[in-house]
Design a protein around this motif. Structure first.
Motif, mmCIF file in Angstrom:
data_model
loop_
_atom_site.group_PDB
_atom_site.id
_atom_site.type_symbol
_atom_site.label_atom_id
_atom_site.label_comp_id
_atom_site.label_asym_id
_atom_site.label_seq_id
_atom_site.Cartn_x
_atom_site.Cartn_y
_atom_site.Cartn_z
ATOM 1 N N UNK A 61 3.815 2.034 6.803
ATOM 2 C CA UNK A 61 3.759 0.823 5.983
ATOM 3 C C UNK A 61 2.998 1.092 4.681
ATOM 4 N N UNK A 62 1.900 1.800 4.770
ATOM 5 C CA UNK A 62 1.132 2.140 3.572
ATOM 6 C C UNK A 62 1.941 3.013 2.626
ATOM 7 N N UNK A 63 2.681 3.965 3.166
ATOM 8 C CA UNK A 63 3.527 4.810 2.323
ATOM 9 C C UNK A 63 4.590 3.981 1.606
ATOM 10 N N UNK A 64 5.193 3.034 2.311
ATOM 11 C CA UNK A 64 6.198 2.164 1.683
ATOM 12 C C UNK A 64 5.554 1.316 0.593
ATOM 13 N N UNK A 65 4.364 0.828 0.842
ATOM 14 C CA UNK A 65 3.660 0.025 -0.141
ATOM 15 C C UNK A 65 3.349 0.856 -1.379
ATOM 16 N N UNK A 66 2.902 2.093 -1.184
ATOM 17 C CA UNK A 66 2.612 2.969 -2.320
ATOM 18 C C UNK A 66 3.862 3.272 -3.123
ATOM 19 N N UNK A 67 4.983 3.489 -2.449
ATOM 20 C CA UNK A 67 6.248 3.730 -3.142
ATOM 21 C C UNK A 67 6.660 2.497 -3.928
ATOM 22 N N UNK A 68 6.484 1.315 -3.320
ATOM 23 C CA UNK A 68 6.828 0.058 -3.992
ATOM 24 C C UNK A 68 6.010 -0.117 -5.272
#
Length: 70
Positions: A61-68
């Motif tokens: 989830x954190x990785x997706x947030x960083x990508x976003x």
């Protein structure tokens, strides 16, 4: 940094000699985790599979947030 209770710290030798009982204590939630020490240095942690999966989900989830944010 994580903190550990006395019953959550074990040497690698203790783990080898008591692996079944250590695994049972994790599985039955008598311990939240077991930190493994080798030469008085923290080397690894044994967690219940559910906790490990929660951590992996949080990382994803954190990785997706960083990508976003990019």
């Amino acid at each position: 940094m994580a903190s550990y209770a006395n019953n959550e710290l074990m040497s690698s030798t203790e783990i080898v000699h008591n692996f079944s009982s250590v695994l049972d204590s994790i599985k039955e939630r008598r311990r939240d985790k077991v930190a493994i020490l080798r030469k008085n240095k923290l080397e690894a942690v044994i967690l219940p599979i559910e906790e490990y999966e929660k951590i992996q989900d949080a990382i994803e989830l954190l990785e997706h947030f960083q990508i976003f944010q990019i």
